[in-house]
Design a protein around this motif. Structure first.
Motif, short mmCIF file in Angstrom:
data_model
loop_
_atom_site.label_atom_id
_atom_site.label_comp_id
_atom_site.label_asym_id
_atom_site.label_seq_id
_atom_site.Cartn_x
_atom_site.Cartn_y
_atom_site.Cartn_z
N VAL A 1 9.85 8.56 -18.70
CA VAL A 1 10.01 7.31 -19.44
C VAL A 1 11.38 6.71 -19.14
CG1 VAL A 1 8.45 8.01 -21.31
CG2 VAL A 1 10.89 8.44 -21.52
N GLU A 2 11.47 5.40 -19.27
CA GLU A 2 12.74 4.72 -19.06
C GLU A 2 13.30 4.28 -20.41
OE1 GLU A 2 14.61 1.44 -16.04
OE2 GLU A 2 12.54 1.16 -16.68
N VAL A 3 14.58 4.55 -20.61
CA VAL A 3 15.29 4.13 -21.81
C VAL A 3 16.26 3.04 -21.39
CG1 VAL A 3 16.85 4.84 -23.67
CG2 VAL A 3 15.07 6.42 -22.85
N LEU A 4 16.19 1.89 -22.05
CA LEU A 4 17.07 0.77 -21.74
C LEU A 4 17.83 0.33 -22.97
CD1 LEU A 4 14.09 -0.27 -20.11
CD2 LEU A 4 15.99 -1.44 -19.05
N TYR A 5 19.06 -0.13 -22.74
CA TYR A 5 19.84 -0.73 -23.80
C TYR A 5 20.44 -2.01 -23.21
CZ TYR A 5 23.91 -1.64 -26.77
OH TYR A 5 24.85 -2.24 -27.56
N ALA A 6 20.01 -3.15 -23.71
CA ALA A 6 20.51 -4.43 -23.22
C ALA A 6 21.50 -4.99 -24.23
CB ALA A 6 19.35 -5.40 -23.02
N HIS A 7 22.66 -5.35 -23.73
CA HIS A 7 23.65 -6.02 -24.57
C HIS A 7 24.20 -7.19 -23.77
CE1 HIS A 7 26.93 -3.79 -22.46
NE2 HIS A 7 26.06 -2.82 -22.46
N PRO A 8 24.97 -8.08 -24.36
CA PRO A 8 25.38 -9.30 -23.66
C PRO A 8 26.10 -9.07 -22.33
CG PRO A 8 25.83 -9.52 -25.99
CD PRO A 8 25.39 -8.09 -25.77
N ALA A 9 26.84 -7.99 -22.21
CA ALA A 9 27.64 -7.77 -20.99
C ALA A 9 26.88 -7.08 -19.86
CB ALA A 9 28.89 -6.96 -21.33
N ALA A 10 25.85 -6.32 -20.18
CA ALA A 10 25.17 -5.54 -19.15
C ALA A 10 23.89 -4.91 -19.69
CB ALA A 10 26.09 -4.43 -18.64
N VAL A 11 23.17 -4.26 -18.79
CA VAL A 11 21.98 -3.49 -19.17
C VAL A 11 22.21 -2.05 -18.74
CG1 VAL A 11 19.52 -3.15 -18.78
CG2 VAL A 11 20.43 -5.47 -18.95
N TRP A 12 22.03 -1.13 -19.67
CA TRP A 12 22.16 0.30 -19.41
C TRP A 12 20.75 0.85 -19.34
CZ3 TRP A 12 20.40 4.69 -21.68
CH2 TRP A 12 21.07 5.88 -21.44
N ARG A 13 20.45 1.68 -18.30
CA ARG A 13 19.10 2.23 -18.19
C ARG A 13 19.13 3.61 -17.57
NH1 ARG A 13 16.57 -2.43 -14.73
NH2 ARG A 13 14.72 -1.64 -15.76
N ARG A 14 18.23 4.47 -18.07
CA ARG A 14 18.10 5.84 -17.56
C ARG A 14 16.63 6.25 -17.62
NH1 ARG A 14 22.63 4.72 -17.01
NH2 ARG A 14 24.52 5.93 -17.27
N TRP A 15 16.18 6.96 -16.59
CA TRP A 15 14.86 7.59 -16.60
C TRP A 15 15.03 9.01 -17.10
CZ3 TRP A 15 10.27 5.35 -15.90
CH2 TRP A 15 10.24 4.10 -15.28
N VAL A 16 14.15 9.46 -17.97
CA VAL A 16 14.19 10.83 -18.48
C VAL A 16 12.77 11.39 -18.48
CG1 VAL A 16 16.23 10.47 -19.93
CG2 VAL A 16 13.98 10.10 -20.90
N GLU A 17 12.68 12.70 -18.48
CA GLU A 17 11.39 13.36 -18.62
C GLU A 17 11.34 14.02 -19.99
OE1 GLU A 17 10.43 15.97 -15.40
OE2 GLU A 17 10.18 14.30 -14.01
N VAL A 18 10.26 13.74 -20.70
CA VAL A 18 10.06 14.30 -22.04
C VAL A 18 8.66 14.90 -22.12
CG1 VAL A 18 11.68 12.73 -23.17
CG2 VAL A 18 9.29 12.07 -22.97
N ALA A 19 8.47 15.78 -23.05
CA ALA A 19 7.16 16.41 -23.25
C ALA A 19 6.17 15.39 -23.81
CB ALA A 19 7.28 17.59 -24.21
N PRO A 20 4.91 15.50 -23.45
CA PRO A 20 3.90 14.63 -24.06
C PRO A 20 3.98 14.75 -25.59
CG PRO A 20 2.94 15.82 -22.23
CD PRO A 20 4.31 16.42 -22.46
N GLY A 21 3.91 13.63 -26.26
CA GLY A 21 4.02 13.63 -27.71
C GLY A 21 5.44 13.47 -28.22
N ALA A 22 6.41 13.41 -27.31
CA ALA A 22 7.81 13.22 -27.73
C ALA A 22 7.95 11.87 -28.42
CB ALA A 22 8.73 13.28 -26.52
N THR A 23 8.89 11.81 -29.33
CA THR A 23 9.15 10.56 -30.05
C THR A 23 10.13 9.69 -29.26
OG1 THR A 23 11.05 11.44 -31.24
CG2 THR A 23 8.87 11.75 -32.26
N ALA A 24 10.19 8.41 -29.64
CA ALA A 24 11.17 7.52 -29.03
C ALA A 24 12.58 8.04 -29.27
CB ALA A 24 11.01 6.10 -29.58
N ALA A 25 12.84 8.57 -30.45
CA ALA A 25 14.16 9.13 -30.76
C ALA A 25 14.51 10.28 -29.82
CB ALA A 25 14.22 9.59 -32.21
#
Length: 64
Positions: A10-34
């Protein structure tokens, strides 16, 4: 969908006015967004979220 290792990528993104931060991570099926946010390192790299989860959206839909 799980990959060959049984994990979901899954890809986690954080967009703010100055830039976009993004990372791909691997999580177990059923993992929460947190759990995905935690695995991404977002909270460690952005101290403004110290002790709390930022607002989360999945495909543009907000979640509490």
């Amino acid at each position: 969908m799980a990959n060959d290792s049984g994990m979901m990528r899954v890809e986690v993104l954080y967009a703010h006015p100055a830039a976009v931060w993004r990372r791909w991570v691997e999580v177990a099926p059923g993992a929460t967004a947190a759990q995905a946010v935690d695995a991404s390192g977002l909270l460690a790299e952005h101290p403004e979220f110290a002790g709390r989860l930022p607002p989360v959206g999945i495909y543009g839909r907000g979640f509490p």
